[in-house]
Scaffold this motif. Structure first.
Motif, PDB file in Angstrom:
ATOM      1  N   HIS A  51       0.858  -1.180   0.000  1.00 39.22           N
ATOM      2  CA  HIS A  51       0.000   0.000   0.000  1.00 39.22           C
ATOM      3  C   HIS A  51       0.894   1.229   0.000  1.00 39.22           C
ATOM      4  N   TYR A  52       0.321   2.367  -0.388  1.00 44.61           N
ATOM      5  CA  TYR A  52       1.103   3.604  -0.424  1.00 44.61           C
ATOM      6  C   TYR A  52       1.562   3.945   0.986  1.00 44.61           C
ATOM      7  N   ASP A  53       2.819   4.406   1.110  1.00 44.31           N
ATOM      8  CA  ASP A  53       3.379   4.608   2.444  1.00 44.31           C
ATOM      9  C   ASP A  53       2.745   5.771   3.202  1.00 44.31           C
ATOM     10  N   ASP A  66      -3.373   1.077   6.076  1.00 42.85           N
ATOM     11  CA  ASP A  66      -3.522  -0.207   5.391  1.00 42.85           C
ATOM     12  C   ASP A  66      -4.878  -0.257   4.683  1.00 42.85           C
ATOM     13  N   ASP A  67      -5.059  -1.261   3.845  1.00 47.47           N
ATOM     14  CA  ASP A  67      -6.256  -1.312   3.014  1.00 47.47           C
ATOM     15  C   ASP A  67      -7.544  -1.400   3.831  1.00 47.47           C
ATOM     16  N   TRP A  68      -7.504  -2.083   4.962  1.00 51.36           N
ATOM     17  CA  TRP A  68      -8.720  -2.238   5.764  1.00 51.36           C
ATOM     18  C   TRP A  68      -9.190  -0.874   6.274  1.00 51.36           C
ATOM     19  N   ASP A  69      -8.279  -0.118   6.872  1.00 49.65           N
ATOM     20  CA  ASP A  69      -8.654   1.206   7.383  1.00 49.65           C
ATOM     21  C   ASP A  69      -8.982   2.175   6.247  1.00 49.65           C
ATOM     22  N   SER A  70      -8.262   2.055   5.132  1.00 48.28           N
ATOM     23  CA  SER A  70      -8.521   2.942   4.000  1.00 48.28           C
ATOM     24  C   SER A  70      -9.899   2.695   3.404  1.00 48.28           C
ATOM     25  N   TRP A  71     -10.297   1.444   3.328  1.00 43.92           N
ATOM     26  CA  TRP A  71     -11.635   1.146   2.809  1.00 43.92           C
ATOM     27  C   TRP A  71     -12.712   1.693   3.733  1.00 43.92           C
ATOM     28  N   ARG A  72     -12.617   1.408   5.004  1.00 45.22           N
ATOM     29  CA  ARG A  72     -13.644   1.874   5.932  1.00 45.22           C
ATOM     30  C   ARG A  72     -13.676   3.405   5.992  1.00 45.22           C
ATOM     31  N   GLY A  73     -12.499   4.018   6.044  1.00 48.83           N
ATOM     32  CA  GLY A  73     -12.442   5.471   6.124  1.00 48.83           C
ATOM     33  C   GLY A  73     -12.940   6.152   4.869  1.00 48.83           C
ATOM     34  N   SER A  74     -12.608   5.605   3.700  1.00 51.04           N
ATOM     35  CA  SER A  74     -13.013   6.254   2.453  1.00 51.04           C
ATOM     36  C   SER A  74     -14.504   6.084   2.186  1.00 51.04           C
ATOM     37  N   LEU A  75     -15.085   4.971   2.602  1.00 53.04           N
ATOM     38  CA  LEU A  75     -16.536   4.804   2.441  1.00 53.04           C
ATOM     39  C   LEU A  75     -17.294   5.761   3.353  1.00 53.04           C
ATOM     40  N   HIS A  85      -5.406  11.228  -0.506  1.00 53.34           N
ATOM     41  CA  HIS A  85      -4.819  11.585  -1.791  1.00 53.34           C
ATOM     42  C   HIS A  85      -5.770  11.074  -2.863  1.00 53.34           C
ATOM     43  N   ARG A  86      -6.274  11.977  -3.715  1.00 52.95           N
ATOM     44  CA  ARG A  86      -7.325  11.601  -4.660  1.00 52.95           C
ATOM     45  C   ARG A  86      -6.927  10.431  -5.562  1.00 52.95           C
ATOM     46  N   ALA A  87      -5.768  10.530  -6.196  1.00 54.67           N
ATOM     47  CA  ALA A  87      -5.373   9.486  -7.142  1.00 54.67           C
ATOM     48  C   ALA A  87      -5.169   8.149  -6.443  1.00 54.67           C
ATOM     49  N   ARG A  88      -4.705   8.196  -5.196  1.00 54.47           N
ATOM     50  CA  ARG A  88      -4.411   6.943  -4.521  1.00 54.47           C
ATOM     51  C   ARG A  88      -5.657   6.261  -3.981  1.00 54.47           C
ATOM     52  N   ILE A  89      -6.635   7.045  -3.513  1.00 52.94           N
ATOM     53  CA  ILE A  89      -7.878   6.411  -3.077  1.00 52.94           C
ATOM     54  C   ILE A  89      -8.644   5.915  -4.294  1.00 52.94           C
ATOM     55  N   TRP A  90      -8.554   6.642  -5.408  1.00 55.85           N
ATOM     56  CA  TRP A  90      -9.179   6.180  -6.649  1.00 55.85           C
ATOM     57  C   TRP A  90      -8.539   4.871  -7.100  1.00 55.85           C
ATOM     58  N   SER A  91      -7.230   4.769  -6.962  1.00 59.42           N
ATOM     59  CA  SER A  91      -6.524   3.541  -7.307  1.00 59.42           C
ATOM     60  C   SER A  91      -6.993   2.375  -6.431  1.00 59.42           C
ATOM     61  N   LEU A  92      -7.141   2.621  -5.137  1.00 58.78           N
ATOM     62  CA  LEU A  92      -7.619   1.574  -4.231  1.00 58.78           C
ATOM     63  C   LEU A  92      -8.994   1.079  -4.666  1.00 58.78           C
ATOM     64  N   TRP A  93      -9.912   2.006  -4.904  1.00 62.86           N
ATOM     65  CA  TRP A  93     -11.273   1.619  -5.295  1.00 62.86           C
ATOM     66  C   TRP A  93     -11.286   0.835  -6.602  1.00 62.86           C
ATOM     67  N   THR A  94     -10.598   1.352  -7.619  1.00 59.94           N
ATOM     68  CA  THR A  94     -10.675   0.719  -8.938  1.00 59.94           C
ATOM     69  C   THR A  94      -9.900  -0.586  -9.000  1.00 59.94           C
TER      70      THR A  94
END
Length: 210
Positions: A89-91, A95-104, A145-154
């Motif tokens: 994941h981007y430094d 981590d992906d679990w927290d990023s998913w919950r936080g971004s939703l 970071h817009r591009a990085r959260i977009w990358s995670l989702w897609t």
């Protein structure tokens, strides 16, 4: 060009990848058929997150209830519950679990601030507009970071969709090459079990106009 009201031709008329199952070995059949049927139970997302994720994936993948949709939310949820990430994941992101919950949660906050309701409760056009603004806006988006959260989702959306036989049907992919293999290699050299694109005019063209 298709006129309004005309039927849109199928992309790969009559093609259904599971018709090829008899050509696969038992182990391959078992793996592929495990991806169809009843999707796994939701274990990672709570009900609010599940609704937001489903709406997000539907817009990213242009899925609709009558389209025999791929159960992307359940597939992504299963990955996250089992901690099956991409292995990195981007430094500067959690981590992906927290990023998913936080971004939703942030997606729902964005929808409430703009339309007074959750993202899942917004109309499709409103959801599309919100996602476009998130993707193309300037600076950070609600701490991400817009591009990085977009990358995670897609990344998660596309990995789930194109690992499912219904996704293979959409692109005319005839499934695993083992043990049968492919022999007609090259542009427009199809195998007997492959189907020609029913809408070739929609294929992207390269710099030569082909």
């Amino acid at each position: 060009m298709t006129a309004p009201g005309d039927a849109v031709p199928e992309r790969y008329p009559g093609f259904h990848v599971l018709d090829q199952a008899k050509r696969w070995d038992e182990e391959t059949r078992s793996v592929v058929f495990s991806r169809v049927g009843r999707p796994p139970d939701i274990r990672f997302f709570d009900a609010v997150q599940e609704a937001a994720a489903t709406a997000l994936f539907d817009r990213l993948l242009d899925q609709h209830p009558g389209d025999r949709p791929v159960p992307v939310t359940a597939m992504v949820d299963a990955r996250l519950a089992e901690k099956e990430t991409d292995g990195w994941h981007y430094d500067d992101m959690s981590d992906d679990w927290d990023s998913w919950r936080g971004s939703l949660a942030a997606l729902d906050d964005e929808a409430r601030d703009t339309h007074g309701t959750t993202f899942a409760a917004c109309a499709e056009e409103q959801q599309q507009e919100l996602l476009g603004r998130i993707k193309d806006g300037d600076g950070e988006w609600r701490g991400f970071h817009r591009a990085r959260i977009w990358s995670l989702w897609t990344r998660y959306a596309c990995t789930a969709f194109y690992s499912h036989p219904a996704g293979w049907d959409e692109i005319g992919f005839a499934g695993p090459a083992f043990p049968r293999g492919y022999k007609n290699l090259g542009v427009d050299r199809r195998e007997p079990f492959e189907v020609a694109d029913g809408r070739p005019e929609q294929m992207p063209k390269d710099g030569t106009g082909r």
